[in-house]
Design a protein around this motif. Structure first.
Motif, PDB file in Angstrom:
ATOM      1  N   LYS A   1       0.825  -1.204   0.000  1.00 37.69           N
ATOM      2  CA  LYS A   1       0.000   0.000   0.000  1.00 37.69           C
ATOM      3  C   LYS A   1       0.866   1.263   0.000  1.00 37.69           C
ATOM      4  O   LYS A   1       0.534   2.245  -0.634  1.00 37.69           O
ATOM      5  CB  LYS A   1      -0.933   0.006   1.218  1.00 37.69           C
ATOM      6  CG  LYS A   1      -2.162  -0.838   1.058  1.00 37.69           C
ATOM      7  CD  LYS A   1      -3.079  -0.619   2.240  1.00 37.69           C
ATOM      8  CE  LYS A   1      -4.345  -1.408   2.081  1.00 37.69           C
ATOM      9  NZ  LYS A   1      -5.266  -1.193   3.186  1.00 37.69           N
ATOM     10  N   LYS A   2       1.973   1.203   0.738  1.00 37.17           N
ATOM     11  CA  LYS A   2       2.857   2.363   0.802  1.00 37.17           C
ATOM     12  C   LYS A   2       3.457   2.645  -0.579  1.00 37.17           C
ATOM     13  O   LYS A   2       3.575   3.798  -0.994  1.00 37.17           O
ATOM     14  CB  LYS A   2       3.971   2.138   1.817  1.00 37.17           C
ATOM     15  CG  LYS A   2       3.518   2.257   3.236  1.00 37.17           C
ATOM     16  CD  LYS A   2       4.686   2.134   4.183  1.00 37.17           C
ATOM     17  CE  LYS A   2       4.199   2.255   5.611  1.00 37.17           C
ATOM     18  NZ  LYS A   2       5.290   2.187   6.574  1.00 37.17           N
TER      19      LYS A   2
ATOM     20  N   THR B   1       0.802   4.248  -2.692  1.00 32.79           N
ATOM     21  CA  THR B   1       0.553   5.616  -2.238  1.00 32.79           C
ATOM     22  C   THR B   1       1.670   6.553  -2.712  1.00 32.79           C
ATOM     23  O   THR B   1       1.408   7.646  -3.220  1.00 32.79           O
ATOM     24  CB  THR B   1       0.453   5.648  -0.700  1.00 32.79           C
ATOM     25  OG1 THR B   1      -0.564   4.749  -0.287  1.00 32.79           O
ATOM     26  CG2 THR B   1       0.126   7.036  -0.209  1.00 32.79           C
TER      27      THR B   1
END
Length: 144
Positions: free
Chosen positions: A2-3, A6
């Motif tokens: 997810k990082k 993002t």
């Protein structure tokens, strides 16, 4: 994971915001008011067609300050001595705005007077769009 997504999304968003701004600086450097993004074609005659706009904003205008050296009414030109011995010749037209005199011929007797010439380059010549004289008198009575 997810990082990474993002960070990638943020980088893409930043690039989408920065790239148009950076490319806009090159094309819109002198915002002289040309509606076409590509600007006018580099040549004299198309500029003359655009001559009537008030202030001549279609072309990038420059300013030269110095002392009036000569007025040649037949050639419709003036010679100006600038700082550091730099001399420039400007052609003028009937549309050239003159501030401080009725017309360019009125400058003929003011050799040595401080003047400011706003001009544009067209066809290898400097075309005066505005000539301003100061009311300081002949040869440098700078009171202000």
């Amino acid at each position: 994971m997810k990082k990474l997504l993002t960070v990638t999304a943020i980088c893409v968003a930043v690039m989408l915001a920065v790239v148009p701004l950076a490319s806009g600086q090159e094309k819109g450097g002198p915002p002289a008011g040309g509606p076409p993004a590509g600007g006018p074609p580099p040549g004299g005659p198309p500029q003359e067609k655009g001559g009537p706009p008030p202030g001549g904003g279609a072309q990038a205008e420059k300013v030269f300050q110095g002392q009036l050296a000569k007025v040649d009414a037949q050639a419709k030109s003036i010679d100006v001595k600038g700082p550091g011995g730099m001399d420039m010749t400007f052609d003028y037209t009937d549309g050239t705005q003159v501030v401080g005199e009725k017309n360019v011929q009125g400058l003929a007797g003011k050799t040595g007077a401080d003047i400011r010439v706003t001009y544009r380059d067209a066809g290898g010549k400097h075309i005066a769009t505005k000539i301003e004289t100061s009311e300081k008198g002949e040869k440098g009575g700078k009171d202000k």
